[in-house]
Design a protein around this motif. Sequence first.
Motif, PDB file in Angstrom:
ATOM      1  N   ARG A 212      -2.753  -3.001  -3.233  1.00 35.33           N
ATOM      2  CA  ARG A 212      -2.919  -4.180  -4.080  1.00 35.33           C
ATOM      3  C   ARG A 212      -2.493  -5.370  -3.252  1.00 35.33           C
ATOM      4  O   ARG A 212      -1.657  -5.263  -2.342  1.00 35.33           O
TER       5      ARG A 212
ATOM      6  N   SER B 180       0.067   5.258   1.230  1.00 32.36           N
ATOM      7  CA  SER B 180      -0.866   6.187   1.873  1.00 32.36           C
ATOM      8  C   SER B 180      -0.395   7.616   1.666  1.00 32.36           C
ATOM      9  O   SER B 180       0.744   7.953   1.996  1.00 32.36           O
TER      10      SER B 180
ATOM     11  N   SER C 115      -7.261  -5.312  -5.505  1.00 34.82           N
ATOM     12  CA  SER C 115      -6.716  -3.967  -5.365  1.00 34.82           C
ATOM     13  C   SER C 115      -7.855  -3.034  -4.993  1.00 34.82           C
ATOM     14  O   SER C 115      -9.030  -3.393  -5.085  1.00 34.82           O
ATOM     15  N   GLY C 116      -7.480  -1.838  -4.552  1.00 35.38           N
ATOM     16  CA  GLY C 116      -8.507  -0.870  -4.212  1.00 35.38           C
ATOM     17  C   GLY C 116      -7.943   0.320  -3.477  1.00 35.38           C
ATOM     18  O   GLY C 116      -6.739   0.588  -3.529  1.00 35.38           O
ATOM     19  N   THR C 117      -8.843   1.018  -2.780  1.00 30.49           N
ATOM     20  CA  THR C 117      -8.477   2.217  -2.035  1.00 30.49           C
ATOM     21  C   THR C 117      -9.145   2.216  -0.667  1.00 30.49           C
ATOM     22  O   THR C 117     -10.203   1.606  -0.476  1.00 30.49           O
TER      23      THR C 117
ATOM     24  N   SER D  25       0.818  -1.214   0.000  1.00 33.36           N
ATOM     25  CA  SER D  25       0.000   0.000   0.000  1.00 33.36           C
ATOM     26  C   SER D  25       0.851   1.262   0.000  1.00 33.36           C
ATOM     27  O   SER D  25       2.014   1.253   0.388  1.00 33.36           O
TER      28      SER D  25
ATOM     29  N   GLY E 255     -12.914  -1.877  -3.365  1.00 30.40           N
ATOM     30  CA  GLY E 255     -11.945  -2.747  -4.005  1.00 30.40           C
ATOM     31  C   GLY E 255     -12.567  -3.719  -4.971  1.00 30.40           C
ATOM     32  O   GLY E 255     -13.794  -3.808  -5.110  1.00 30.40           O
TER      33      GLY E 255
ATOM     34  N   ARG F 232      -5.762   9.234   1.518  1.00 24.78           N
ATOM     35  CA  ARG F 232      -6.165   8.167   0.585  1.00 24.78           C
ATOM     36  C   ARG F 232      -5.032   7.148   0.481  1.00 24.78           C
ATOM     37  O   ARG F 232      -3.878   7.516   0.295  1.00 24.78           O
ATOM     38  N   THR F 233      -5.394   5.894   0.601  1.00 24.05           N
ATOM     39  CA  THR F 233      -4.443   4.798   0.478  1.00 24.05           C
ATOM     40  C   THR F 233      -4.848   3.931  -0.696  1.00 24.05           C
ATOM     41  O   THR F 233      -6.018   3.554  -0.820  1.00 24.05           O
ATOM     42  N   THR F 234      -3.902   3.646  -1.553  1.00 26.83           N
ATOM     43  CA  THR F 234      -4.143   2.662  -2.615  1.00 26.83           C
ATOM     44  C   THR F 234      -3.438   1.383  -2.188  1.00 26.83           C
ATOM     45  O   THR F 234      -2.387   1.421  -1.538  1.00 26.83           O
TER      46      THR F 234
END
Length: 164
Positions: free
Chosen positions: A93, A83, A106-108, A81, A124, A89-91
């Motif tokens: 996978r 952040s 994956s997602g946020t 991740s 996600g 906001r954190t992305t």
Amino acid sequence: MRFRIQQRFDAPLARVEAALLDPAFLDRLATLPKLGRPVLLDQQVDGDVVRRQVRYAFTGHLSSAVTAVVDPAKLTWVEDSSSDLASHRTTFRIVPDHYRDRLEASGTFVLQTEGEGTRRVADGELRVRFPLVGSKVERAIVSGLQDHATAEEVAMREWLASEG
């Protein structure tokens, strides 16, 4: 399978965000159901960006139909991740340790001020490619994530109370 998980924390966004990125809070999550003991593999801070890798293991119950084709001991993965502390906001996978050609996610995560507290929304996409049981495995994993999120709310409340 698309999923959305929402959490509510009764603390200001800055405190919640700091806790979520604190390795000691991650250790506290080891007692929660279905995801086993998280292991912090790496965490690096570069200005307003925190990059981290955490290994998880699914420890929830799977049906016999699923375990006929999936070894539960091999349901481990690394959450990779990034952040952004400025946008909250954190992305992320998911990188499976096993079954790499069969699992993608994956997602946020987005933190938002809500009244005097904080809301975290995870959006996600999870895809499990196993003939006949892929959708069952997806549902089991998302169920585990939802259970984990609910238990994490309690853990956060306890953590923030003990941290003053």
